[in-house]
Write an enzyme that holds these catalytic residues in place. Structure first.
Site, PDB file in Angstrom:
ATOM      1  CG  HIS A   1      -1.740  -1.054   1.559  1.00 18.56           C
ATOM      2  ND1 HIS A   1      -1.310  -2.168   2.216  1.00 18.56           N
ATOM      3  CD2 HIS A   1      -3.060  -1.243   1.318  1.00 18.56           C
ATOM      4  CE1 HIS A   1      -2.320  -3.015   2.363  1.00 18.56           C
ATOM      5  NE2 HIS A   1      -3.400  -2.477   1.823  1.00 18.56           N
TER       6      HIS A   1
ATOM      7  CG  ASP B   1       1.734  -0.841   3.533  1.00 18.68           C
ATOM      8  OD1 ASP B   1       0.931  -0.491   4.390  1.00 18.68           O
ATOM      9  OD2 ASP B   1       1.487  -1.626   2.588  1.00 18.68           O
TER      10      ASP B   1
END
Ligand code: XUL
Ligand code: CO
Length: 435
Positions: A100, A103
């Site tokens: 993501h 992240d």
């Protein structure tokens, strides 16, 4: 600087090995049905679990020991994590990864700063990919953690939130494109509702479809040719999520003219939450030629949560691999370990044990699935079970040559049908015999 210095590169040592840091069944170069295991599996590691999951649960904070992380929101810290992640991929011998946007890079105090940080980390990941040969299986945008998304992103009642989500997807697609990502995933974490008393469902679904159409248009604009995926899940964190299972996603995609642009990324624990088996979810997707990729994990039979455990159930991995072989293998997708260690498995070495176990469980599943196909008894039984459709009245029905009147005449002239046994137990016995 290396962080896993005590851990050797994990290699195949065979089923007799007692070395906990070796594969017992995953032999990347072994040929099965004409392809290497590496080519069949296309294993991926999830950046969010390996690098960012502190292993907290609803009752307590994180336990994971991450000596490389200074827990700051600096780009330097993000780059350092990326270095450690690639060291991990190299040692565990996993070829792909997924992320993501939030992240890999920090969310800062405004959108432009967050996007600039993302771009800086993406450039660094590009270098790491180049020097290691590792590839991005798919990227995605985190449209569920920040409080602005508490009532959804594409389905938020607030148009300003929709706009923010769209801008974030654009930046995450740019990142995925820059890194040669084979796919781009939409998991609608908060695209659903808690109560219909405050919700205009039709309007929310129209908006979600608009977001996906914008993504398809944007991909065309920038020349991104990767595969789009939707990842179904029925609940958690939302009470009811619109992408609740394979069938609901396919219906949504068809209704809004998106089916040709999307496939499904199916996750085992999400299937369980939806009250289905993973084989069911895969079969529904395959029926629409829409099985794209798999998030490999499993739930706990005693807990009703999305526990995201590493797959250890060989019965389950066998049935998944049977379907994957039946499909002719992955094209853009793979087996991404969307799985986290238990909170009690907090040491860095547990990351290795966890992935070794998952890879071996899938390797055994692949071998058993290939043996079942070679044996042929199950496939032969299924074929014979439907043989009344291969000729005579069955063939005429399948060919669209029969109507109610024709069939009524046929029934009057023929004896009462004698139905053959479904032989479920025999099928289970054959599977267990070959396991
Ligand atoms: C959450 C989940 C996500 C998606 C990507 O249950 O599976 O991590 O895979 O957003
Ligand atoms: Co997932």
């Amino acid at each position: 600087m290396a962080y896993f210095t005590d851990i050797p590169k994990i290699v195949y040592e065979g089923s007799k090995s007692k070395n906990p840091l070796a594969f017992k069944h995953y032999n990347p170069d072994e040929i099965i049905e004409g392809k290497t295991m590496r080519e069949h599996m296309r294993f991926g590691a999830a950046y969010w679990h390996v690098m960012r999951n502190a292993l907290s649960d609803p009752f307590g904070g994180g336990t994971a020991v991450m000596p490389w992380d200074d827990y700051s929101d600096s780009v330097d810290n993000a780059k350092k994590r990326a270095d450690v992640f690639f060291e991990f991929l190299e040692k565990i011998d996993i070829d792909y990864y997924c992320f993501h946007d939030r992240d890999i890079a920090p969310e800062l105090d405004d959108f432009s700063k967050s996007t600039a940080a993302l771009n800086e980390v993406v450039a660094h990941l590009g270098q790491l990919q180049q020097s290691s040969g590792k590839k991005l299986l798919w990227g995605t945008a985190c449209l569920f953690s920040h409080p602005r998304y508490s009532q959804g992103a594409g389905t938020s009642p607030d148009a300003a939130v929709f706009a923010y989500g769209a801008a974030q997807v654009k930046a995450a697609m740019d990142a995925t494109h820059a890194l040669g990502g084979l796919g781009y995933t939409f998991w609608g974490g908060r695209e659903g509702y808690a109560t219909l008393l405050n919700t205009d469902m039709k309007r929310e679904l129209d908006h979600l479809a608009a977001l996906l159409h914008m993504a398809v248009d944007y991909a065309k604009k920038i020349g991104y040719t990767g595969q789009f995926y939707i990842e179904p899940k029925p609940r958690e964190p939302s009470t009811h999520q619109y992408d609740s299972d394979s069938a609901a996603c396919l219906n949504f995609l068809r209704e809004y003219g998106l089916l040709e642009h999307f496939k499904l990324n199916l996750e085992t624990n999400h299937a369980t939450l939806a009250g289905h088996t993973m084989q069911h979810e895969i079969s529904v997707a395959m029926g629409a030629n829409a099985l794209g990729s798999i998030d490999a994990n499993q739930g706990d039979t005693l807990l009703g949560w999305d526990t995201d455990q590493f797959p250890s159930d060989i019965y389950g991995t066998t049935q998944v691999m049977l379907k994957v072989l039946e499909m002719g293998g992955f094209t853009t997708g793979g087996l991404n370990f969307d799985a986290k260690r238990r909170r009690e498995s907090h040491e860095p070495i547990d990351l290795f044990y966890a992935h070794i176990g998952g890879m071996d469980a899938f390797a055994r599943g692949l071998k058993v699935a290939a043996a079942i196909r070679e044996d042929g008894r199950i496939a032969d039984f299924v074929k014979s079970r439907y043989s009344s459709w291969d000729e005579g009245i069955g063939k005429q029905i399948e060919d669209g040559k029969m109507n109610f009147d024709d069939l009524t005449e046929w029934v009057k002239k023929n004896p009462e049908p004698v139905v053959a046994s479904g032989r479920q137990e025999l099928m289970e016995n054959i599977l267990n015999e070959l396991l």
